[in-house]
Design a protein around this motif. Structure first.
Motif, PDB file in Angstrom:
ATOM      1  N   ASN A 193      19.239  51.951  -9.668  1.00  0.00           N
ATOM      2  CA  ASN A 193      18.125  51.997  -9.105  1.00  0.00           C
ATOM      3  C   ASN A 193      17.308  53.285  -9.998  1.00  0.00           C
ATOM      4  OD1 ASN A 193      18.597  51.771  -6.475  1.00  0.00           O
ATOM      5  ND2 ASN A 193      19.575  53.528  -6.214  1.00  0.00           N
ATOM      6  N   ILE A 194      16.526  52.306 -10.932  1.00  0.00           N
ATOM      7  CA  ILE A 194      15.834  52.634 -11.708  1.00  0.00           C
ATOM      8  C   ILE A 194      14.439  53.038 -10.882  1.00  0.00           C
ATOM      9  CG2 ILE A 194      14.555  53.590 -14.316  1.00  0.00           C
ATOM     10  CD1 ILE A 194      17.149  51.874 -14.567  1.00  0.00           C
ATOM     11  N   ASP A 195      13.661  54.058 -11.222  1.00  0.00           N
ATOM     12  CA  ASP A 195      12.642  53.570 -10.499  1.00  0.00           C
ATOM     13  C   ASP A 195      11.086  52.552 -10.775  1.00  0.00           C
ATOM     14  OD1 ASP A 195       9.526  54.405 -11.363  1.00  0.00           O
ATOM     15  OD2 ASP A 195       9.487  54.641  -9.467  1.00  0.00           O
ATOM     16  N   ARG A 196      10.584  52.088 -10.731  1.00  0.00           N
ATOM     17  CA  ARG A 196       9.988  50.780 -10.927  1.00  0.00           C
ATOM     18  C   ARG A 196       8.898  50.209 -11.800  1.00  0.00           C
ATOM     19  NH1 ARG A 196      10.936  45.270  -8.410  1.00  0.00           N
ATOM     20  NH2 ARG A 196       9.249  43.839  -8.939  1.00  0.00           N
ATOM     21  N   GLU A 197       8.012  51.458 -11.919  1.00  0.00           N
ATOM     22  CA  GLU A 197       7.193  51.460 -12.965  1.00  0.00           C
ATOM     23  C   GLU A 197       8.308  51.979 -13.848  1.00  0.00           C
ATOM     24  OE1 GLU A 197       3.226  54.318 -14.757  1.00  0.00           O
ATOM     25  OE2 GLU A 197       4.317  54.160 -12.498  1.00  0.00           O
ATOM     26  N   LEU A 198       9.192  52.646 -14.679  1.00  0.00           N
ATOM     27  CA  LEU A 198       9.978  52.678 -15.604  1.00  0.00           C
ATOM     28  C   LEU A 198      10.363  52.179 -15.936  1.00  0.00           C
ATOM     29  CD1 LEU A 198      11.053  55.375 -17.087  1.00  0.00           C
ATOM     30  CD2 LEU A 198      13.021  55.234 -15.586  1.00  0.00           C
ATOM     31  N   SER A 199      11.159  50.825 -15.296  1.00  0.00           N
ATOM     32  CA  SER A 199      12.274  50.000 -15.461  1.00  0.00           C
ATOM     33  C   SER A 199      11.188  48.983 -15.851  1.00  0.00           C
ATOM     34  CB  SER A 199      12.631  49.264 -14.077  1.00  0.00           C
ATOM     35  OG  SER A 199      12.799  48.253 -14.512  1.00  0.00           O
ATOM     36  N   GLU A 200      10.172  49.298 -16.085  1.00  0.00           N
ATOM     37  CA  GLU A 200       9.241  47.465 -16.320  1.00  0.00           C
ATOM     38  C   GLU A 200       8.783  48.028 -17.316  1.00  0.00           C
ATOM     39  OE1 GLU A 200       5.518  46.497 -12.999  1.00  0.00           O
ATOM     40  OE2 GLU A 200       6.669  45.713 -11.834  1.00  0.00           O
ATOM     41  N   THR A 201       8.689  49.169 -17.386  1.00  0.00           N
ATOM     42  CA  THR A 201       7.413  49.764 -18.601  1.00  0.00           C
ATOM     43  C   THR A 201       8.795  49.547 -19.682  1.00  0.00           C
ATOM     44  OG1 THR A 201       6.354  51.859 -17.788  1.00  0.00           O
ATOM     45  CG2 THR A 201       6.902  51.812 -20.504  1.00  0.00           C
ATOM     46  N   ILE A 202      10.051  50.351 -19.404  1.00  0.00           N
ATOM     47  CA  ILE A 202      11.231  50.456 -20.895  1.00  0.00           C
ATOM     48  C   ILE A 202      11.376  48.652 -21.025  1.00  0.00           C
ATOM     49  CG2 ILE A 202      13.555  50.746 -21.481  1.00  0.00           C
ATOM     50  CD1 ILE A 202      13.075  52.727 -19.536  1.00  0.00           C
ATOM     51  N   GLY A 203      11.574  47.593 -19.481  1.00  0.00           N
ATOM     52  CA  GLY A 203      12.349  46.751 -19.747  1.00  0.00           C
ATOM     53  C   GLY A 203      10.819  45.719 -20.941  1.00  0.00           C
ATOM     54  N   LEU A 204       9.761  46.173 -20.950  1.00  0.00           N
ATOM     55  CA  LEU A 204       8.528  45.544 -22.618  1.00  0.00           C
ATOM     56  C   LEU A 204       9.283  45.489 -23.341  1.00  0.00           C
ATOM     57  CD1 LEU A 204       5.169  46.616 -20.416  1.00  0.00           C
ATOM     58  CD2 LEU A 204       6.561  44.625 -20.327  1.00  0.00           C
ATOM     59  N   PHE A 205      10.404  46.095 -23.655  1.00  0.00           N
ATOM     60  CA  PHE A 205      10.676  46.745 -25.085  1.00  0.00           C
ATOM     61  C   PHE A 205      12.338  46.507 -25.165  1.00  0.00           C
ATOM     62  CE2 PHE A 205       7.183  49.643 -24.590  1.00  0.00           C
ATOM     63  CZ  PHE A 205       6.637  50.042 -25.804  1.00  0.00           C
ATOM     64  N   ILE A 206      12.834  46.651 -23.943  1.00  0.00           N
ATOM     65  CA  ILE A 206      14.000  45.676 -24.203  1.00  0.00           C
ATOM     66  C   ILE A 206      14.488  44.672 -23.250  1.00  0.00           C
ATOM     67  CG2 ILE A 206      16.298  46.132 -24.882  1.00  0.00           C
ATOM     68  CD1 ILE A 206      15.678  49.288 -25.217  1.00  0.00           C
ATOM     69  N   PRO A 207      13.345  43.303 -23.720  1.00  0.00           N
ATOM     70  CA  PRO A 207      13.842  42.879 -22.164  1.00  0.00           C
ATOM     71  C   PRO A 207      15.126  42.263 -22.445  1.00  0.00           C
ATOM     72  CG  PRO A 207      12.444  41.594 -24.213  1.00  0.00           C
ATOM     73  CD  PRO A 207      12.596  43.122 -24.548  1.00  0.00           C
TER      74      PRO A 207
END
Length: 412
Positions: A193-207
């Motif tokens: 349950n990572i915060d949605r905005e946080l998940s999207e940001t980090i996911g851009l760098f480690i997709p």
């Protein structure tokens, strides 16, 4: 030695002597209040109201040799630039004093001094203040490899928030290998349950990380409005399900786990191929339930995590798998091809008998999971009436977190 503090009180009318006081005191946590005489004040005395921040030298009274403040001035945190004053603020115990100046002070120090000062500060404050301190730091200080141990002590979600600050401003920027490994370590620790905005940001760098691949899968399922998969069962079977999970037809019958079988026996011979799977519906308000509507007050709907569709070996169909015309798929892309309007329909009625029969089959579209589904995948238990809820809740073990809810729209 320069110090900082807050005025406790200064001046005021002395009723015993009948004159205005020309002295006051500065609060010092854990120590006696510090005396200040008017002669040592370098600002307007009228400004020395209770709570006002001041800076001063620590000296001694010329007659009684007790500690007193000297060369006292007002302290404006937003304007202060003197390194020795900022150091005194940094070393103060009050977060309202050290937090606003922390980055300004650290920017004046060498890398080794930053590390030493931060470790010293963290060790001197309460655990609940440590996160506040770390969150106050500018990214250039957070990026220090020497602070990794400090970051690792944070709760995982807060740790990720700190790592987010350390990411390049440009999404095409290069993330360091050390930071990549640190973030992967957090994700691999089982955070949920990572915060949605946080998940999207980090996911851009480690997709490529499985966590973000899973999140992409969740987004994909949301596209079709798949909030739950549904499994209907008699309430008498709940005990076994909550102990052993949901078992396939073969495993549940071999183990004698089914107390009350609500399946349509005449259809089972057509389903033999799929008896090694646990079946779920996209829409439980289908012909299967309709034929068992006399038992609806004894039937509960298990709301299952739809992420099971993404699991290896899971299959899905465009209708009842007992029907000859039904297709079964393993390629997720084929979800796009399913007739969702019909699957999620409220009725299969149509003037054309052939179309009506086709709708009946389609509304029973299924998801098939091999062998077994763990209890953790059961998100909710739905009942038809409120009076059923106490009996259902009583069956749920204390260690199992499943909510119970009335949802008549799932029933006839």
């Amino acid at each position: 030695m320069i110090q900082v503090g807050r005025i406790k009180w200064f001046g005021g009318f002395n009723t015993q002597r009948g004159v205005e006081n020309n002295y006051g005191f500065i609060e010092r946590k854990g120590e006696a209040d510090l005396y200040i005489h008017k002669s040592q004040v370098k600002c307007e005395c009228s400004n020395l109201v209770a709570g006002k921040l001041v800076k001063f030298d620590l000296g001694f009274h010329p007659y009684n040799h007790r500690e007193q403040a000297q060369n006292l001035e007002l302290l404006k945190l937003s304007e202060e630039t003197a390194c020795n004053v900022l150091q005194a603020c940094f070393e103060h115990q009050d977060p309202k004093i050290w937090q606003p100046i922390i980055n300004r002070y650290l920017s004046m120090l060498s890398a080794n001094e930053i590390k030493d000062q931060l470790i010293k500060k963290i060790n001197s404050i309460k655990p609940e203040q440590q996160l506040s301190l770390i969150e106050s730091l500018s990214p250039e200080f957070l990026c220090s490899p020497d602070l990794r141990n400090i970051r690792d002590s944070l709760p995982t979600d807060k740790h990720l928030q700190i790592c987010k600050k350390m990411l390049p401003a440009d999404v095409n920027g290069q993330i360091s290998q050390e930071l990549r490994e640190e973030i992967i370590g957090i994700l691999d620790s089982g955070i949920h349950n990572i915060d949605r905005e946080l998940s999207e940001t980090i996911g851009l760098f480690i997709p490529e990380h499985p966590y973000f691949k899973k999140e992409l899968g969740r987004d994909y399922l949301n596209k079709f409005g798949i909030k739950y998969l549904y499994h209907m069962t008699h309430i008498s079977n709940l005990n076994s399900i909550l102990e052993n999970g949901l078992l396939s037809h073969n495993l549940s019958h071999q183990g004698g786990f089914i107390k009350t079988d609500i399946s349509m026996q005449e259809a089972q011979s057509w389903r033999t191929r799929w008896h090694g799977h646990v079946p779920f519906y996209f829409n439980p308000r289908n012909t299967m339930l309709y034929k068992r509507r006399d038992l609806q007050d004894e039937i509960v709907m298990l709301g299952i995590d739809p992420m099971l569709i993404l699991e290896e070996g899971t299959l899905f169909s465009d209708g009842n798998v007992a029907a000859v015309a039904t297709n079964v798929y393993h390629d997720l892309a084929m979800l796009e091809q399913l007739p969702w309007t019909i699957i999620k329909g409220r009725s299969w009625n149509d003037e054309d008998p052939a179309t009506k029969q086709r709708y009946k089959i389609i509304m029973c579209a299924e998801v098939l999971v091999p062998d077994r589904v763990n209890v953790q995948s059961i998100l909710k238990i739905f009942c038809r009436w409120p009076f059923q809820m106490p009996a259902v809740r009583e069956l749920i073990p204390d260690c199992v977190n499943i909510s119970v809810e009335v949802n008549r729209s799932l029933y006839f």
